[in-house]
Design a protein around this motif. Structure first.
Motif, PDB file in Angstrom:
ATOM      1  N   GLU A 103       5.227   2.823  13.701  1.00  0.00           N
ATOM      2  CA  GLU A 103       6.305   2.141  12.997  1.00  0.00           C
ATOM      3  C   GLU A 103       5.626   1.787  11.387  1.00  0.00           C
ATOM      4  O   GLU A 103       6.312   1.706  10.456  1.00  0.00           O
ATOM      5  CB  GLU A 103       6.676   1.031  13.958  1.00  0.00           C
ATOM      6  N   ALA A 104       4.572   0.853  11.390  1.00  0.00           N
ATOM      7  CA  ALA A 104       4.076   0.546  10.251  1.00  0.00           C
ATOM      8  C   ALA A 104       3.841   1.761   9.458  1.00  0.00           C
ATOM      9  O   ALA A 104       3.886   1.713   8.246  1.00  0.00           O
ATOM     10  CB  ALA A 104       2.977  -0.344  10.451  1.00  0.00           C
ATOM     11  N   LEU A 105       3.328   2.663   9.943  1.00  0.00           N
ATOM     12  CA  LEU A 105       2.751   3.896   9.111  1.00  0.00           C
ATOM     13  C   LEU A 105       3.814   4.709   8.515  1.00  0.00           C
ATOM     14  O   LEU A 105       4.330   5.037   7.193  1.00  0.00           O
ATOM     15  CB  LEU A 105       1.872   4.883  10.085  1.00  0.00           C
ATOM     16  N   LEU A 106       5.106   4.759   9.421  1.00  0.00           N
ATOM     17  CA  LEU A 106       6.506   5.278   8.962  1.00  0.00           C
ATOM     18  C   LEU A 106       7.000   4.617   7.812  1.00  0.00           C
ATOM     19  O   LEU A 106       7.417   5.004   6.759  1.00  0.00           O
ATOM     20  CB  LEU A 106       7.470   5.616  10.004  1.00  0.00           C
ATOM     21  N   SER A 107       6.925   3.302   7.830  1.00  0.00           N
ATOM     22  CA  SER A 107       7.429   2.275   6.926  1.00  0.00           C
ATOM     23  C   SER A 107       6.739   2.447   5.670  1.00  0.00           C
ATOM     24  O   SER A 107       7.127   2.657   4.562  1.00  0.00           O
ATOM     25  CB  SER A 107       7.411   0.884   7.296  1.00  0.00           C
ATOM     26  N   ALA A 108       5.437   2.626   5.561  1.00  0.00           N
ATOM     27  CA  ALA A 108       4.412   2.724   4.375  1.00  0.00           C
ATOM     28  C   ALA A 108       4.972   4.237   3.847  1.00  0.00           C
ATOM     29  O   ALA A 108       4.891   4.313   2.743  1.00  0.00           O
ATOM     30  CB  ALA A 108       3.129   2.588   4.878  1.00  0.00           C
ATOM     31  N   ARG A 109       4.903   5.242   4.470  1.00  0.00           N
ATOM     32  CA  ARG A 109       5.315   6.324   4.255  1.00  0.00           C
ATOM     33  C   ARG A 109       6.527   6.551   3.403  1.00  0.00           C
ATOM     34  O   ARG A 109       6.522   7.113   2.248  1.00  0.00           O
ATOM     35  CB  ARG A 109       5.109   7.502   5.199  1.00  0.00           C
ATOM     36  N   ASN A 110       7.652   5.737   3.815  1.00  0.00           N
ATOM     37  CA  ASN A 110       8.769   5.685   3.124  1.00  0.00           C
ATOM     38  C   ASN A 110       8.727   4.935   1.808  1.00  0.00           C
ATOM     39  O   ASN A 110       9.361   5.607   0.889  1.00  0.00           O
ATOM     40  CB  ASN A 110       9.641   5.025   4.034  1.00  0.00           C
ATOM     41  N   VAL A 111       7.920   3.895   1.798  1.00  0.00           N
ATOM     42  CA  VAL A 111       7.729   3.126   0.470  1.00  0.00           C
ATOM     43  C   VAL A 111       6.970   4.083  -0.618  1.00  0.00           C
ATOM     44  O   VAL A 111       7.284   4.152  -1.611  1.00  0.00           O
ATOM     45  CB  VAL A 111       6.868   1.940   0.659  1.00  0.00           C
ATOM     46  N   LEU A 133      -0.709   0.055  -2.003  1.00  0.00           N
ATOM     47  CA  LEU A 133       0.251   0.026  -0.842  1.00  0.00           C
ATOM     48  C   LEU A 133      -0.564   0.168   0.655  1.00  0.00           C
ATOM     49  O   LEU A 133      -0.612  -0.766   1.264  1.00  0.00           O
ATOM     50  CB  LEU A 133       1.162   1.043  -0.867  1.00  0.00           C
ATOM     51  N   TYR A 134      -1.429   1.148   0.840  1.00  0.00           N
ATOM     52  CA  TYR A 134      -2.136   1.169   2.034  1.00  0.00           C
ATOM     53  C   TYR A 134      -3.261   0.332   2.038  1.00  0.00           C
ATOM     54  O   TYR A 134      -3.641  -0.294   3.186  1.00  0.00           O
ATOM     55  CB  TYR A 134      -2.784   2.679   2.052  1.00  0.00           C
ATOM     56  N   ARG A 166     -14.340  -1.081  -1.717  1.00  0.00           N
ATOM     57  CA  ARG A 166     -15.311   0.402  -2.153  1.00  0.00           C
ATOM     58  C   ARG A 166     -15.225   1.300  -0.787  1.00  0.00           C
ATOM     59  O   ARG A 166     -14.818   2.319  -0.947  1.00  0.00           O
ATOM     60  CB  ARG A 166     -16.661  -0.049  -2.331  1.00  0.00           C
ATOM     61  N   ALA A 167     -15.152   0.757   0.324  1.00  0.00           N
ATOM     62  CA  ALA A 167     -15.099   1.300   1.579  1.00  0.00           C
ATOM     63  C   ALA A 167     -13.656   2.317   1.553  1.00  0.00           C
ATOM     64  O   ALA A 167     -13.735   3.193   1.902  1.00  0.00           O
ATOM     65  CB  ALA A 167     -15.235   0.650   2.788  1.00  0.00           C
ATOM     66  N   PHE A 168     -12.614   1.724   0.958  1.00  0.00           N
ATOM     67  CA  PHE A 168     -11.379   2.102   1.196  1.00  0.00           C
ATOM     68  C   PHE A 168     -11.394   3.312   0.026  1.00  0.00           C
ATOM     69  O   PHE A 168     -10.847   4.343   0.463  1.00  0.00           O
ATOM     70  CB  PHE A 168     -10.228   1.150   0.822  1.00  0.00           C
ATOM     71  N   LEU A 178      -6.674   9.638   7.132  1.00  0.00           N
ATOM     72  CA  LEU A 178      -7.139   8.778   7.856  1.00  0.00           C
ATOM     73  C   LEU A 178      -7.270   7.283   7.047  1.00  0.00           C
ATOM     74  O   LEU A 178      -6.922   6.263   7.648  1.00  0.00           O
ATOM     75  CB  LEU A 178      -8.662   8.994   7.986  1.00  0.00           C
ATOM     76  N   ALA A 179      -7.238   7.392   5.794  1.00  0.00           N
ATOM     77  CA  ALA A 179      -7.152   6.097   5.106  1.00  0.00           C
ATOM     78  C   ALA A 179      -5.897   5.268   5.184  1.00  0.00           C
ATOM     79  O   ALA A 179      -5.708   4.159   5.268  1.00  0.00           O
ATOM     80  CB  ALA A 179      -7.675   6.014   3.664  1.00  0.00           C
ATOM     81  N   ARG A 180      -4.861   6.345   5.215  1.00  0.00           N
ATOM     82  CA  ARG A 180      -3.278   5.755   5.440  1.00  0.00           C
ATOM     83  C   ARG A 180      -3.462   5.114   6.807  1.00  0.00           C
ATOM     84  O   ARG A 180      -2.570   4.319   7.000  1.00  0.00           O
ATOM     85  CB  ARG A 180      -2.455   6.882   5.241  1.00  0.00           C
ATOM     86  N   ARG A 181      -3.925   5.801   7.812  1.00  0.00           N
ATOM     87  CA  ARG A 181      -3.671   5.053   9.120  1.00  0.00           C
ATOM     88  C   ARG A 181      -4.417   3.693   9.363  1.00  0.00           C
ATOM     89  O   ARG A 181      -3.966   3.209  10.145  1.00  0.00           O
ATOM     90  CB  ARG A 181      -4.217   6.294  10.190  1.00  0.00           C
ATOM     91  N   ILE A 182      -5.528   3.703   8.748  1.00  0.00           N
ATOM     92  CA  ILE A 182      -6.343   2.188   9.023  1.00  0.00           C
ATOM     93  C   ILE A 182      -5.504   1.192   8.458  1.00  0.00           C
ATOM     94  O   ILE A 182      -4.905   1.243   7.522  1.00  0.00           O
ATOM     95  CB  ILE A 182      -7.709   2.452   8.168  1.00  0.00           C
ATOM     96  N   ASP A 183      -5.523   0.108   9.378  1.00  0.00           N
ATOM     97  CA  ASP A 183      -4.750  -1.092   8.791  1.00  0.00           C
ATOM     98  C   ASP A 183      -5.755  -1.928   8.156  1.00  0.00           C
ATOM     99  O   ASP A 183      -6.331  -2.823   8.764  1.00  0.00           O
ATOM    100  CB  ASP A 183      -4.252  -1.899   9.922  1.00  0.00           C
TER     101      ASP A 183
END
Length: 194
Positions: A103-111, A133-134, A166-168, A178-183
């Motif tokens: 749900e959070a990933l879908l919301s972030a992808r919409n933004v 954003l991510y 830096r890790a991001f 993968l960077a998008r999926r990590i909270d």
């Protein structure tokens, strides 16, 4: 290269003209990459047997990725520290990271799609906004520090946040999906301190 003219002898005067012996010296460029300023320089004497073993290990790497001697020493030390449980491996850190819900990933992808469709930002601005954003989860700056934090606590928190950022960035370069999926906002910044 820069040439310098250096006077190497006494000046001679003859009928109002000054004559002096000159020598051209070519200033040499400094060797190696520019210093990053990160970490502490340690001078170590290494015996020839160890150098040859180190060079042999270096040449086991692929031709395009042949590390320098200092880089090879860093890699060996890093591996040893992980193997002997003095540091967490990148896989262990990744396993501890929380992933965004679908749900959070879908919301972030919409933004993200709205940011990319925006006519207010140039290409670099769009990419920076998407990464923010991510990485920050939509937070708009500020910090979670208590107002009475000491300067030492603030310094530690800043170092941890810098390491997390830096890790991001490294993860985004390697695998942006993968960077998008990590909270990232729920990640423990201290996991990324060197």
């Amino acid at each position: 290269m820069r040439k310098l003219q250096l006077s190497i002898g006494p000046k001679l005067c003859y009928h109002g003209f000054t004559i002096e012996a000159m020598q051209t010296v070519i200033a040499r460029k400094k060797r190696g990459p520019a210093p990053t300023g990160k970490g502490e320089l340690i001078g170590v004497r290494i015996h020839p047997k160890l150098w040859s073993a180190l060079d042999e290990a270096r040449h086991e790497c692929s031709e395009e990725e042949l590390p320098s001697r200092p880089e090879m020493i860093r890699r060996i030390l890093h591996s040893w520290l992980i193997e002997n449980s003095f540091m967490s491996s990148p896989d262990e850190v990744l396993a501890r990271l929380k992933m965004r819900s679908d749900e959070a990933l879908l919301s972030a992808r919409n933004v993200e799609s709205r940011i990319r469709a925006s006519s207010f930002l140039d290409a670099d601005g769009v990419e920076d906004a998407v990464k923010t954003l991510y990485r920050d989860g939509g937070r708009c700056g500020g910090s979670d520090w208590p107002s009475d934090a000491s300067s030492e606590e603030i310094a530690i928190q800043l170092a941890a946040e810098t390491a997390l950022n830096r890790a991001f960035d490294e993860m985004w370069e390697r695998d942006s999906e993968l960077a998008r999926r990590i909270d990232w906002p729920r990640a423990d910044p201290e996991d990324f301190l060197d």
